[in-house]
Design a protein around this motif. Sequence first.
Motif, short mmCIF file in Angstrom:
data_model
loop_
_atom_site.label_atom_id
_atom_site.label_comp_id
_atom_site.label_asym_id
_atom_site.label_seq_id
_atom_site.Cartn_x
_atom_site.Cartn_y
_atom_site.Cartn_z
N PHE A 1 3.26 3.67 12.83
CA PHE A 1 2.77 3.77 11.45
C PHE A 1 2.08 2.46 11.09
O PHE A 1 2.60 1.38 11.38
CB PHE A 1 3.92 3.98 10.46
N LEU A 2 0.90 2.59 10.48
CA LEU A 2 0.15 1.40 10.08
C LEU A 2 -0.17 1.53 8.60
O LEU A 2 -0.82 2.49 8.19
CB LEU A 2 -1.14 1.37 10.92
N PHE A 3 0.31 0.57 7.81
CA PHE A 3 0.03 0.59 6.37
C PHE A 3 -0.79 -0.64 6.04
O PHE A 3 -0.26 -1.76 5.99
CB PHE A 3 1.33 0.61 5.57
N ILE A 4 -2.09 -0.45 5.88
CA ILE A 4 -2.98 -1.59 5.62
C ILE A 4 -3.16 -1.73 4.10
O ILE A 4 -3.61 -0.81 3.42
CB ILE A 4 -4.36 -1.38 6.30
N GLY A 5 -2.77 -2.90 3.60
CA GLY A 5 -2.86 -3.17 2.16
C GLY A 5 -1.77 -4.15 1.78
O GLY A 5 -0.99 -4.59 2.65
N PRO A 6 -1.69 -4.53 0.51
CA PRO A 6 -0.68 -5.50 0.09
C PRO A 6 0.74 -4.93 0.24
O PRO A 6 1.01 -3.83 -0.27
CB PRO A 6 -1.01 -5.75 -1.39
N CYS A 7 1.61 -5.64 0.91
CA CYS A 7 2.96 -5.11 1.15
C CYS A 7 3.74 -4.98 -0.17
O CYS A 7 4.63 -4.14 -0.28
CB CYS A 7 3.73 -5.96 2.15
N GLU A 8 3.35 -5.80 -1.17
CA GLU A 8 4.07 -5.71 -2.46
C GLU A 8 3.80 -4.37 -3.16
O GLU A 8 4.57 -3.95 -4.00
CB GLU A 8 3.74 -6.91 -3.36
N ASP A 9 2.70 -3.69 -2.77
CA ASP A 9 2.42 -2.35 -3.31
C ASP A 9 2.96 -1.27 -2.38
O ASP A 9 3.57 -0.30 -2.83
CB ASP A 9 0.90 -2.11 -3.44
N LEU A 10 2.67 -1.42 -1.08
CA LEU A 10 2.96 -0.33 -0.13
C LEU A 10 4.42 -0.23 0.28
O LEU A 10 4.94 0.87 0.49
CB LEU A 10 2.08 -0.49 1.11
N LEU A 11 5.09 -1.37 0.41
CA LEU A 11 6.48 -1.32 0.92
C LEU A 11 7.45 -0.64 -0.05
O LEU A 11 8.22 0.22 0.38
CB LEU A 11 6.94 -2.73 1.28
N PRO A 12 7.41 -0.97 -1.36
CA PRO A 12 8.32 -0.26 -2.28
C PRO A 12 8.10 1.26 -2.23
O PRO A 12 9.07 2.02 -2.22
CB PRO A 12 7.96 -0.82 -3.66
N LYS A 13 6.84 1.69 -2.11
CA LYS A 13 6.54 3.14 -2.02
C LYS A 13 7.13 3.71 -0.74
O LYS A 13 7.80 4.74 -0.76
CB LYS A 13 5.02 3.37 -1.96
N ALA A 14 6.86 3.03 0.37
CA ALA A 14 7.30 3.57 1.67
C ALA A 14 8.82 3.62 1.78
O ALA A 14 9.37 4.50 2.45
CB ALA A 14 6.72 2.70 2.79
#
Length: 286
Positions: free
Chosen positions: A268-281
């Motif tokens: 899995f690759l989540f490209i973008g700011p981790c402060e936005d993507l990680l809480p969602k994921a």
Amino acid sequence: QSDNMHKFSKVLGSAKNIIVVAGAGLSAASGIPTFRGKGGMWRKYDAISLATPEAFKENPSLVWQFYNYRRESALKVKPNAAHAAIARFSLPSIRQSIAPDSKFTLITQNVDGLSPLALEDALSKSTDAADKAAQKSVIEMHGRLFDVQCTECNHVEFNRSSPICKGLEGTEQLVEKNAMDPEIPFSSLPRCSSCGVLARPGVVWFGESIPHLEVIEDIVAEADLCIVVGTSSTVQPAASFADEVQEQGGKVAVFNLERSEGDSNADFLFIGPCEDLLPKALGLEN
Ligand code: NAD
């Protein structure tokens, strides 16, 4: 990306031994510069070249100034949404509904202390006694910015005061104005409170070995999901943890602003700011 998120949440939900391997990008949104990319310079020096035993041997005054600056910046900032999401996920009472009966460890290369602070905050809001177990879930594998370590007897003391070096008040302001190139006299550098010898920052520098690496290796060897957050994956041994997890049949998810070293095999690759993507994921958006 939502399809990717959905698939990831399924893998997360069935994982039994989850690790997060974090780097400087985790703290970027808090305002702490990373070493690579923009912000990797301090005055006219390359930050990486100052984080070495050789630099300290050659000019302990300069290296202490750099660490004094890093201490000052770390004292000014707060954990961000990514630290908070990881901290909440580490609480068994919260994780139970997302990844039931799983174990969790955060292995961070960061020395800024923001992950332990976020965990303290999450624990202060918990009413479940079982969540206390999360206190052992953070491993600061490169040491701690606020530890001061003797160069002789290795005595370590936690010291969050700033400035740590006498006579450093106002140094950064002077540097910004190019008023002078300040030097801390050797006699003013921090000393060991136990034996009086010159002390150094209690962090692991490039080229030095990681304390208690065997404990970390045992945790990595058990992991079936490795979540890599905000690291360029260029510093060993942390850079190889994801590969190890994959080699033993586990899955790897990478969260980074941009493509990074070794992410080509990631599940899995989540490209973008981790402060936005990680809480969602992690299923912890609010
Ligand atoms: P690095 O500087 O090499 O790489 C940072 C990575 O984070 C980059 O790949 C960048 O694209 C990514 N990134 C930046 N902002 C991001 C964001 N908002 N969301 C997601 N990703 C983002 O850092 P590293 O890999 O940790 O290696 C540097 C070494 O320096 C480490 O060993 C660490 O100990 C030390 N360091 C620590 C701190 C800290 O404690 N905060 C800061 C700088 C360096």
